[in-house]
Design an enzyme around this catalytic site. Sequence first.
Site, PDB file in Angstrom:
ATOM      1  N   LEU A  27       0.855  -1.186   0.000  1.00 14.09           N
ATOM      2  CA  LEU A  27       0.000   0.000   0.000  1.00 14.09           C
ATOM      3  C   LEU A  27       0.891   1.236   0.000  1.00 14.09           C
ATOM      4  O   LEU A  27       1.640   1.478   0.939  1.00 14.09           O
ATOM      5  CB  LEU A  27      -0.908   0.009   1.229  1.00 14.09           C
ATOM      6  CG  LEU A  27      -1.813   1.243   1.385  1.00 14.09           C
ATOM      7  CD1 LEU A  27      -2.817   1.316   0.240  1.00 14.09           C
ATOM      8  CD2 LEU A  27      -2.533   1.216   2.732  1.00 14.09           C
ATOM      9  N   GLU A  71      -2.701   9.722  -6.463  1.00 18.66           N
ATOM     10  CA  GLU A  71      -2.661   8.950  -7.696  1.00 18.66           C
ATOM     11  C   GLU A  71      -2.971   9.863  -8.874  1.00 18.66           C
ATOM     12  O   GLU A  71      -3.911  10.659  -8.835  1.00 18.66           O
ATOM     13  CB  GLU A  71      -3.673   7.809  -7.634  1.00 18.66           C
ATOM     14  CG  GLU A  71      -3.619   6.882  -8.834  1.00 18.66           C
ATOM     15  CD  GLU A  71      -4.572   5.706  -8.726  1.00 18.66           C
ATOM     16  OE1 GLU A  71      -4.772   5.028  -9.747  1.00 18.66           O
ATOM     17  OE2 GLU A  71      -5.120   5.488  -7.624  1.00 18.66           O
ATOM     18  N   LEU A  93       0.900  12.998 -60.535  1.00 22.78           N
ATOM     19  CA  LEU A  93       1.286  14.336 -60.106  1.00 22.78           C
ATOM     20  C   LEU A  93       0.368  15.390 -60.714  1.00 22.78           C
ATOM     21  O   LEU A  93      -0.135  15.229 -61.828  1.00 22.78           O
ATOM     22  CB  LEU A  93       2.739  14.605 -60.495  1.00 22.78           C
ATOM     23  CG  LEU A  93       3.749  13.694 -59.771  1.00 22.78           C
ATOM     24  CD1 LEU A  93       5.101  13.730 -60.459  1.00 22.78           C
ATOM     25  CD2 LEU A  93       3.891  14.102 -58.310  1.00 22.78           C
ATOM     26  N   HIS A 143       9.107   3.881 -68.157  1.00 26.83           N
ATOM     27  CA  HIS A 143       7.905   3.084 -68.404  1.00 26.83           C
ATOM     28  C   HIS A 143       8.318   1.741 -69.000  1.00 26.83           C
ATOM     29  O   HIS A 143       9.194   1.691 -69.875  1.00 26.83           O
ATOM     30  CB  HIS A 143       6.974   3.822 -69.373  1.00 26.83           C
ATOM     31  CG  HIS A 143       5.684   3.101 -69.601  1.00 26.83           C
ATOM     32  ND1 HIS A 143       4.690   3.028 -68.648  1.00 26.83           N
ATOM     33  CD2 HIS A 143       5.231   2.394 -70.679  1.00 26.83           C
ATOM     34  CE1 HIS A 143       3.681   2.326 -69.120  1.00 26.83           C
ATOM     35  NE2 HIS A 143       3.984   1.925 -70.345  1.00 26.83           N
TER      36      HIS A 143
END
Length: 1010
Positions: free
Chosen positions: A192, A197, A899, A915
């Site tokens: 205890l 708290e 974009l 590509h």
Amino acid sequence: MAARVLIIGSGGREHTLAWKLAQSHHVKQVLVAPGNAGTACSEKISNTAISISDHTALAQFCKEKKIEFVVVGPEAPLAAGIVGNLRSAGVQCFGPTAEAAQLESSKRFAKEFMDRHGIPTAQWKAFTKPEEACSFILSADFPALVVKASGLAAGKGVIVAKSKEEACKAVQEIMQEKAFGAAGETIVIEELLDGEEVSCLCFTDGKTVAPMPPAQDHKRLLEGDGGPNTGGMGAYCPAPQVSNDLLLKIKDTVLQRTVDGMQQEGTPYTGILYAGIMLTKNGPKVLEFNCRFGDPECQVILPLLKSDLYEVIQSTLDGLLCTSLPVWLENHTALTVVMASKGYPGDYTKGVEITGFPEAQALGLEVFHAGTALKNGKVVTHGGRVLAVTAIRENLISALEEAKKGLAAIKFEGAIYRKDVGFRAIAFLQQPRSLTYKESGVDIAAGNMLVKKIQPLAKATSRSGCKVDLGGFAGLFDLKAAGFKDPLLASGTDGVGTKLKIAQLCNKHDTIGQDLVAMCVNDILAQGAEPLFFLDYFSCGKLDLSVTEAVVAGIAKACGKAGCALLGGETAEMPDMYPPGEYDLAGFAVGAMERDQKLPHLERITEGDVVVGIASSGLHSNGFSLVRKIVAKSSLQYSSPAPDGCGDQTLGDLLLTPTRIYSHSLLPVLRSGHVKAFAHITGGGLLENIPRVLPEKLGVDLDAQTWRIPRVFSWLQQEGHLSEEEMARTFNCGVGAVLVVSKEQTEQILRDIQQHKEEAWVIGSVVARAEGSPRVKVKNLIESMQINGSVLKNGSLTNHFSFEKKKARVAVLISGTGSNLQALIDSTREPNSSAQIDIVISNKAAVAGLDKAERAGIPTRVINHKLYKNRVEFDSAIDLVLEEFSIDIVCLAGFMRILSGPFVQKWNGKMLNIHPSLLPSFKGSNAHEQALETGVTVTGCTVHFVAEDVDAGQIILQEAVPVKRGDTVATLSERVKLAEHKIFPAALQLVASGTVQLGENGKICWVKEE
């Protein structure tokens, strides 16, 4: 952007989370499962009946509804593994995994974990047999009066007994009478603790800990903390009992230590970590951990959050919490009071109508629903804790008074609530407390500790005429004891300037003290003075003992080199004057010389005298504002390896090379009587310091080919494109000091200097100067730097680093593995490359491409497209980074975002993509499928400039790849990738070198054939 998020739970905590997330412009809808009446039907918030226990069905629901992420409110789903199951199914979920959530789901696990990692907590022991537990309670040498069910018990599994007998009775209730079911099969008996708290919560991504303001809950049902335990009857935030210093201590010793410990044990913890803390006389100790927001703490913490909760959660999920630390509302208090059903926490009635919501909201209060439901269009009670009324005001008492007005407005039969929420804080604030100096930000104890640490360092600098003993009001020096007969005193003061900024950025504080001492003692050496004693002034906002000790240790060591005593100093801790981590320095040197040794001898200096240069150690301590600007625009960081030829060290270490101290080596030379003047080359460089020791109508001509120029100056000149005058007026350019001597004495002076281990050269001569003409002229400075930045190969000079053609600065944008990134990195590392990659930007965190960049030492940034409303905003964020790094060319390497037009137009002719086909054939994302379907025998890849239309930009390079019989998409893709790795770097080199450009007519222009 418009995201949809899902919250798991049905209480006041979940209503608060939904309310806060709905405020985000990133969020279009918040779904709550199962929710309550408060989350049923508002503008952005609604309930869903999806089962939260069937994780497979829940994951499918999230995918169908395009849920961006799931936020788990209560503890039970966390313990059941909802986070891991959803993540395995590809659904982002905010919270710890079941393994990490054992910190809450098993009190025994938590206590053992705290013991392993040195986290302060109460003494304890776990038991599975009631008789052993009772025996321990009766025999323990501490008050073993806290009995806890180890498992989850809805926040009620803790009994604080008043006696050993009562504690044993609690053991029987939990273990034999099964008061908390399976949760009580194992119990923890705990000491205890005495104190208050408080609840200390934080966000964490598994590495970074971002504390929330501390709160205090009220567990007991009745006022004055009477009656049975509950889930919580009210809370307030921030708790004034927790000072900023104490919160920092809790962060370091509890929260951060817990997160680090979980990481070390292979169970990373992410989400919300809640530590219930007891403030004992021996410091804060952990009572328990929770793995989610507390209820009702959530209702007072989130109203104080100024940041966008969606962004904070998303950055936590991305592992980037450090980039999005939450910001909190200051000088305000939030207080909430829970209204509960009659009979709670025991049996209670459901279905009682609730009224008064409009009246409470008209008062400017927030009402968060918990145990409520909709029945025939009316809000009715559906739980023990029904709702919470939250007020946000400038102080605690005002918040409580406002909350009470809301409680009076909201009505339902049998409602119970406390009217004293915050009573402990009010009592704390009303205590007659005198403000301490430490509370205002000045820690006298830390200052005293510093003095103890540096006393022996200072004492070691004692010399004839002075015995150092810190702590008095002033220091004394005995000139007679030091051997002086008819002395003059000389004094000088200086600082270190913005070189300090670099020391602080590099966290390197041990050499900056020498800079301070050198700048002062070299100045008084120009008077012919021997440095006798030194005083320092160190100022900061918050004293950091380790940093300050390192700085002062450097000062003491430098005083030893200079032959002067560190007689005293001042350490000024001034809160709010300096940002965290910053400090400033000033120094004061006092020296003496016999009257006939005073310099300069202006009357003796004549035309034809020789100028002798003494080598510097580097930049010394001048020009650092310009240096920092040059570094910021360069491709290097302070942590980068130093430029070629500058030694095996980092750039930061190179720039922090301490200033050379000349007093010990040159004082005998100056006292010989053959030196007519001494000039310290400090601020103002060669051009402004030499005239300070010359008579009117005389100047000097210097030839830079006669001395050694450290390569750091050549690098700075090249990177900053600095003119000859700028170099000579800002830097010492390798000459730290200058002597003026007669021709006849030159050889002897050079020998004497070299005997004392200094490097010296004849660098020029004294000449007559007409009035108004420059007093100092330096020839061959830029030419010498060019040679200095070169190396000899096959009998001829070639550029080493200083004047090679400037490389194009490249940014690479990725979304995943960055399949072509490694090829681009390898290509730009070649010595003859025309490009260098300065930044890699990803729209996703933790992808393989970022790892590749980091392994190559290339800076990275993550810009999450999900945090922006549209493409233009996202692209603008990227553009800011490109500007920050002064980027010339952008390469898209697997960047999976389209974009925006403005961005493409800005980077027209400077942005490349690749590509996987021979454009214009097979455009789009499925080029390999198209090639196989049409039956072509040749495909390939194309590098092109990016245009607004997809795959429509001007072609730079192409490479053909055969399509073989039996090819699949996978096999063809691998073959094409090999070609991509070849031509993407080649195309980049063509553009970076200027060989290929996009002409004004929008067509490819070959400037020169390679």
